[in-house]
Design an enzyme around this catalytic site. Sequence first.
Site, PDB file in Angstrom:
ATOM      1  N   LYS A 139     -28.110 -13.520 -22.118  1.00 42.89           N
ATOM      2  CA  LYS A 139     -27.606 -15.016 -22.189  1.00 42.89           C
ATOM      3  C   LYS A 139     -27.593 -15.679 -20.800  1.00 42.89           C
ATOM      4  CE  LYS A 139     -27.600 -14.262 -25.512  1.00 42.89           C
ATOM      5  NZ  LYS A 139     -28.233 -15.081 -26.630  1.00 42.89           N
ATOM      6  N   LYS A 152     -37.153 -33.510 -19.905  1.00 37.46           N
ATOM      7  CA  LYS A 152     -36.682 -33.673 -21.297  1.00 37.46           C
ATOM      8  C   LYS A 152     -35.209 -33.861 -21.135  1.00 37.46           C
ATOM      9  CE  LYS A 152     -40.843 -31.914 -23.519  1.00 37.46           C
ATOM     10  NZ  LYS A 152     -41.522 -31.321 -24.622  1.00 37.46           N
ATOM     11  N   GLN A 164     -33.170 -33.462 -24.570  1.00 38.37           N
ATOM     12  CA  GLN A 164     -32.879 -32.284 -25.283  1.00 38.37           C
ATOM     13  C   GLN A 164     -31.626 -31.401 -24.934  1.00 38.37           C
ATOM     14  OE1 GLN A 164     -36.597 -30.013 -25.085  1.00 38.37           O
ATOM     15  NE2 GLN A 164     -37.365 -31.084 -26.949  1.00 38.37           N
ATOM     16  N   HIS A 204     -26.351 -27.951 -26.924  1.00 39.94           N
ATOM     17  CA  HIS A 204     -27.165 -27.022 -26.046  1.00 39.94           C
ATOM     18  C   HIS A 204     -26.420 -26.566 -24.744  1.00 39.94           C
ATOM     19  CE1 HIS A 204     -31.033 -25.690 -24.608  1.00 39.94           C
ATOM     20  NE2 HIS A 204     -30.424 -25.894 -23.337  1.00 39.94           N
ATOM     21  N   HIS A 252     -23.271 -24.265 -25.883  1.00 41.24           N
ATOM     22  CA  HIS A 252     -23.578 -23.103 -26.360  1.00 41.24           C
ATOM     23  C   HIS A 252     -24.071 -22.031 -25.330  1.00 41.24           C
ATOM     24  CE1 HIS A 252     -25.126 -20.372 -29.009  1.00 41.24           C
ATOM     25  NE2 HIS A 252     -26.543 -20.271 -28.838  1.00 41.24           N
ATOM     26  N   TYR A 275     -41.324 -18.785 -32.072  1.00 43.80           N
ATOM     27  CA  TYR A 275     -41.786 -20.083 -32.146  1.00 43.80           C
ATOM     28  C   TYR A 275     -41.934 -20.878 -30.810  1.00 43.80           C
ATOM     29  CZ  TYR A 275     -41.549 -25.053 -33.203  1.00 43.80           C
ATOM     30  OH  TYR A 275     -41.900 -26.376 -33.291  1.00 43.80           O
ATOM     31  N   LYS A 326     -40.374 -24.849 -37.981  1.00 46.52           N
ATOM     32  CA  LYS A 326     -39.360 -25.055 -37.048  1.00 46.52           C
ATOM     33  C   LYS A 326     -38.032 -25.436 -37.611  1.00 46.52           C
ATOM     34  CE  LYS A 326     -38.457 -28.210 -33.235  1.00 46.52           C
ATOM     35  NZ  LYS A 326     -38.840 -29.538 -32.517  1.00 46.52           N
ATOM     36  N   THR A 330     -33.386 -23.448 -37.562  1.00 41.42           N
ATOM     37  CA  THR A 330     -31.863 -24.156 -37.748  1.00 41.42           C
ATOM     38  C   THR A 330     -31.226 -23.479 -38.733  1.00 41.42           C
ATOM     39  OG1 THR A 330     -32.616 -26.004 -36.406  1.00 41.42           O
ATOM     40  CG2 THR A 330     -30.644 -26.288 -37.543  1.00 41.42           C
ATOM     41  N   GLN A 349     -30.203 -20.177 -38.057  1.00 41.31           N
ATOM     42  CA  GLN A 349     -29.016 -20.334 -37.145  1.00 41.31           C
ATOM     43  C   GLN A 349     -27.543 -20.522 -37.957  1.00 41.31           C
ATOM     44  OE1 GLN A 349     -30.818 -23.058 -34.580  1.00 41.31           O
ATOM     45  NE2 GLN A 349     -30.774 -21.713 -32.789  1.00 41.31           N
TER      46      GLN A 349
END
Length: 266
Positions: free
Chosen positions: A126, A141, A144, A149, A152, A189, A206, A210, A213
Amino acid sequence: MTSLIPQSLMDRLELVKSEVVLVEEVDNWFLMNSWIPVVSIVVAYLFFVLYWGPRWMADKKPYQIKNILIVYNLVQTLYNAYIVAYLFIPGVPTYLWNHSCVPLPIEVHPHWFAFCEACHLYYLSKIIDLLDTVFFVMKKKQSQITFLHVYHHAMMVLTSWGLLRFFKGEQAIFVGSLNSLVHVVMYSYYFLAAFGPEVQKYLWWKKYITKFQLIQFGLMCLHQVCLIMFECQMPVVLTYYITFQALVMVVLFGNFYYQTYVKKNK
């Protein structure tokens, strides 16, 4: 004096003593002894990705780190696969099946130390995952670097440390193994996508990452609810915490999926 103590009690005292030694050994593993290093890492991460990093990159061109990403994602894929492999140590599947609700005490637990090793590897993974966001900053970027993100990644570091530090046991094995399996698929991926458009055009799966998840978080909730329903001898505080975090992730990832794949298609 010791001759006055029953042998059964002496044996019990020796078992308790050995249990304390094992727990202390785990607590002294790398980045486990104190909360200060792990909190410092998370604070430094948040400071970099939310404040200093974007300002540092403001007048710079995005870094070309294709080869770094290829190596990084390959390492992440293999590392998480290694964590999942702990489930297949001889005797572990049988033990988890027979003691998934009422675990054996630590001193007679045949796989307790292996579980702790797996949890420690998971905790370190992690921390490594934080590099995902660092690479986003270096590639400029910012779109994103969402709340989902950052929350988490930061939450997982703190949670995995706290779990191993205060709640050692098999309750986290299902959750951690399932999450590592998802990461094997996800980083596989990313590994292929890092080769560029000539490979990316073939990566049709892709959006299913998700979905995977979301299924993962649903199974986590189901697992914890079962522990409550069957009154299993697991730390109830941890059970509710994992359930709460899994529900939060369902909401956040569900919204991400809707905004990215459903709403965009409409």
